[in-house]
Design a protein around this motif. Structure first.
Motif, PDB file in Angstrom:
ATOM      1  N   UNK A 258      37.278   9.283  24.173  1.00  0.00           N
ATOM      2  CA  UNK A 258      36.234   8.424  24.733  1.00  0.00           C
ATOM      3  C   UNK A 258      35.312   7.868  23.655  1.00  0.00           C
ATOM      4  N   UNK A 259      35.296   8.505  22.482  1.00  0.00           N
ATOM      5  CA  UNK A 259      34.423   8.023  21.401  1.00  0.00           C
ATOM      6  C   UNK A 259      35.078   6.938  20.563  1.00  0.00           C
ATOM      7  N   UNK A 260      36.371   6.704  20.736  1.00  0.00           N
ATOM      8  CA  UNK A 260      37.073   5.749  19.877  1.00  0.00           C
ATOM      9  C   UNK A 260      36.469   4.361  19.983  1.00  0.00           C
ATOM     10  N   UNK A 261      36.275   3.878  21.212  1.00  0.00           N
ATOM     11  CA  UNK A 261      35.727   2.541  21.385  1.00  0.00           C
ATOM     12  C   UNK A 261      34.291   2.454  20.887  1.00  0.00           C
ATOM     13  N   UNK A 262      33.541   3.533  21.085  1.00  0.00           N
ATOM     14  CA  UNK A 262      32.144   3.525  20.633  1.00  0.00           C
ATOM     15  C   UNK A 262      32.084   3.322  19.126  1.00  0.00           C
ATOM     16  N   UNK A 263      32.980   3.977  18.385  1.00  0.00           N
ATOM     17  CA  UNK A 263      32.919   3.937  16.936  1.00  0.00           C
ATOM     18  C   UNK A 263      33.523   2.668  16.353  1.00  0.00           C
ATOM     19  N   UNK A 264      34.511   2.094  16.993  1.00  0.00           N
ATOM     20  CA  UNK A 264      35.187   0.935  16.410  1.00  0.00           C
ATOM     21  C   UNK A 264      34.706  -0.366  17.034  1.00  0.00           C
ATOM     22  N   UNK A 265      34.813  -0.471  18.373  1.00  0.00           N
ATOM     23  CA  UNK A 265      34.440  -1.712  19.039  1.00  0.00           C
ATOM     24  C   UNK A 265      32.983  -1.731  19.480  1.00  0.00           C
ATOM     25  N   UNK A 266      32.334  -0.569  19.431  1.00  0.00           N
ATOM     26  CA  UNK A 266      30.932  -0.426  19.810  1.00  0.00           C
ATOM     27  C   UNK A 266      30.686  -0.863  21.254  1.00  0.00           C
ATOM     28  N   UNK A 267      31.629  -0.527  22.141  1.00  0.00           N
ATOM     29  CA  UNK A 267      31.417  -0.740  23.564  1.00  0.00           C
ATOM     30  C   UNK A 267      31.802   0.541  24.292  1.00  0.00           C
ATOM     31  N   UNK A 268      31.638   0.548  25.616  1.00  0.00           N
ATOM     32  CA  UNK A 268      31.975   1.734  26.384  1.00  0.00           C
ATOM     33  C   UNK A 268      32.870   1.357  27.556  1.00  0.00           C
ATOM     34  N   UNK A 269      33.687   2.305  27.988  1.00  0.00           N
ATOM     35  CA  UNK A 269      34.559   2.115  29.138  1.00  0.00           C
ATOM     36  C   UNK A 269      34.290   3.245  30.126  1.00  0.00           C
ATOM     37  N   UNK A 270      34.059   2.870  31.385  1.00  0.00           N
ATOM     38  CA  UNK A 270      33.737   3.847  32.410  1.00  0.00           C
ATOM     39  C   UNK A 270      34.573   3.588  33.655  1.00  0.00           C
ATOM     40  N   UNK A 271      35.296   4.606  34.104  1.00  0.00           N
ATOM     41  CA  UNK A 271      36.001   4.584  35.368  1.00  0.00           C
ATOM     42  C   UNK A 271      36.897   3.367  35.569  1.00  0.00           C
ATOM     43  N   UNK A 272      37.657   3.023  34.523  1.00  0.00           N
ATOM     44  CA  UNK A 272      38.669   1.994  34.709  1.00  0.00           C
ATOM     45  C   UNK A 272      38.202   0.581  34.486  1.00  0.00           C
ATOM     46  N   UNK A 273      36.934   0.352  34.243  1.00  0.00           N
ATOM     47  CA  UNK A 273      36.505  -0.997  33.889  1.00  0.00           C
ATOM     48  C   UNK A 273      35.621  -0.918  32.648  1.00  0.00           C
ATOM     49  N   UNK A 274      35.628  -2.002  31.915  1.00  0.00           N
ATOM     50  CA  UNK A 274      34.925  -2.036  30.638  1.00  0.00           C
ATOM     51  C   UNK A 274      33.602  -2.762  30.792  1.00  0.00           C
ATOM     52  N   UNK A 275      32.559  -2.123  30.324  1.00  0.00           N
ATOM     53  CA  UNK A 275      31.248  -2.752  30.263  1.00  0.00           C
ATOM     54  C   UNK A 275      30.985  -3.080  28.799  1.00  0.00           C
ATOM     55  N   UNK A 276      30.960  -4.331  28.478  1.00  0.00           N
ATOM     56  CA  UNK A 276      30.784  -4.736  27.087  1.00  0.00           C
ATOM     57  C   UNK A 276      29.321  -4.626  26.698  1.00  0.00           C
ATOM     58  N   UNK A 277      28.989  -3.518  26.091  1.00  0.00           N
ATOM     59  CA  UNK A 277      27.634  -3.301  25.582  1.00  0.00           C
ATOM     60  C   UNK A 277      27.711  -3.230  24.069  1.00  0.00           C
TER      61      UNK A 277
END
Length: 465
Positions: free
Chosen positions: A198-217
């Protein structure tokens, strides 16, 4: 933490007029660290023994804007080092008043804050957050969930009528709430591998994914972590993709010399009685002997907290002895070192096959540390007059019920005793406890050199012929 200065802007319009432009967290740390280095300031208060090894590597990583993982055995100061990172942040930073993620008033990222900024414009209210509030620490435990770190759907918000796919139904976890700050994860390998993913996107793309949909933050966080070397911990590992995303992997270590070990003890120990420099040096050498011993499991390490606990135990033994004898002030003497092995043997791990011999090994290593310290302190000093006086019948008794004045009264006036006290950093007019501590160290060194005998029972030790 001081109160927020009144002169700071309180609206987005005033903030823009004052020139407070958004600055990424990595750039903020980069600029402040560079300023500290140029001005010769100490950017790492309270960190001992890393100035030529760990700190240069960490400074290079931060100047490069990298996320960092610190690898090292227990008790090497990894967490202490990470906590000093907050000192590299600006003292005060502006946030949108009431925003869940502490967003910059000129750069909102959540739908709710973007909407407020559009509606209020220059009148968007601004609050100020202290740098101590921008450091977030999480101890990785096996029960940590993705919801704890990243976030999850909030059923209460769904029940209020929002659709399940609405980004505003999310209850944000620890990492998004640290937006524009530092996130420290202690013992990263303890996180289950699916949680590390779950930390992969935070560290590389700097966004988060929750429950099957992506919130681009566009999150702005510095992620730092600690871990034990993988060849020691059997609890887990850092998954390869996550390890690849850390820009720097830095190895920490225990203090490299006795002076650094003593400095750590002085800084961290809460001593209830006076423990002189020679005894602190004995404890430092004792810990270093433990780290080199083949009977100790070196994969688990011997924590710096062991030396701190040992010093506190010696101080407590001295305070108890002072209460029994009525002696003031309470000053630790070598006799108080006897309390350390039995009290602290559970803090270290022995190699298989050493069961039942733990105290024997600890006593041996403690005696070696006393001999090494005495050799360093009394180098070139002829202790034969002291040994001759004891052999001639001036027996010296010490113990938990023997006050310092009785230790000194057992010996005749000898010039060598003044030199012994001086070598221990004690002046002739100082309290009897300090002088007796130096004299006992000399007597113990003579015993360890087999120039005196020592007879001990439960309460009393007698140095004699």
């Amino acid at each position: 933490m001081n109160a927020v200065p009144d002169a700071l802007p309180r609206t987005a319009g005033a903030l823009r007029a004052a020139g407070y432009e958004p600055r990424p967290i990595a750039q903020e740390i980069h600029d402040n660290l560079l300023t500290a280095l140029k001005n010769g300031e100490d950017a790492w208060p309270g960190i001992v023994g890393f100035s030529r090894t760990v700190l240069p590597q960490l400074e290079r990583a931060l100047l490069a804007g990298h996320d960092v993982v610190l690898l090292g055995e227990r008790g090497q100061g990894k967490t202490r080092l990470l906590r000093t990172l907050a000192g590299l942040l600006d003292e005060w930073t502006p946030v949108i008043e009431g925003s869940e993620l502490g967003e910059h008033p000129l750069q909102p990222i959540t739908p709710a804050s973007i909407r407020r900024a559009a509606e209020l414009g220059a009148d968007l209210p601004v609050a100020w957050r202290h740098r101590s509030e921008r450091y977030t620490e999480k101890l990785a435990t096996p029960d940590t969930s993705v919801g704890d770190l990243i976030g999850d759907v909030d059923p209460v918000k769904v029940a209020e009528g929002r659709s399940l796919g609405d980004p505003e139904t999310i209850h944000f976890g620890l990492v998004p709430r640290a937006h524009r700050g530092i996130v420290a994860i202690n013992e990263l390998p303890d996180l289950a591998e699916r949680i590390q993913v779950a930390l992969l996107n935070v560290m590389e793309e700097r966004d988060i994914q929750v429950r099957g949909y992506t919130l681009r933050l566009p999150l702005d966080v510095l992620l730092v972590a600690t871990a034990n070397p993988e060849d020691y911990t059997n609890r887990g590992r850092i998954i390869t993709p996550l390890k690849d995303r850390f820009g720097a992997e830095i190895r920490t270590h225990y203090p490299l010399d006795v002076e650094a070990e003593v400095a750590v003890v002085k800084q961290e120990a809460n001593l209830v009685a006076e423990v002189g420099e020679p005894l602190l040096e004995v404890l430092a050498r004792f810990v270093r002997n433990l780290r080199e011993s083949t009977v100790i499991d070196q994969r688990s390490g011997v924590s710096a907290r062991f030396a701190v606990a040992a010093a506190e135990t010696v101080a407590a033994a001295a305070l108890r002895r002072a209460a029994l004898t009525g002696e003031e002030p309470a000053v630790a003497r070598p006799v108080d070192l006897d309390a350390v092995p039995s009290v602290l043997r559970g803090k270290i791990e022995f190699e298989p096959g050493e069961e039942g011999r733990e105290i024997e090994h600890l006593v041996h290593l403690m005696r070696r540390a006393i001999a090494e310290t005495a050799r360093a302190r009394f180098a070139g000093l002829d202790l034969r007059p002291l040994a001759d006086a004891v052999e001639e019948g001036h027996l010296v008794a010490t113990g938990e019920r023997v006050p310092a004045k009785d230790v000194l009264a057992a010996l005749p006036e000898l010039p060598v005793l003044h030199e012994v006290a001086s070598r221990a950093g004690v002046a002739a007019d100082e309290p009897a406890g300090r002088i007796a501590a130096a004299v006992e160290l000399a007597l113990e060194s003579l015993f360890l050199a087999r120039r005196l005998a020592k007879d001990s029972d439960d309460a009393t030790t007698v140095y004699g012929r």
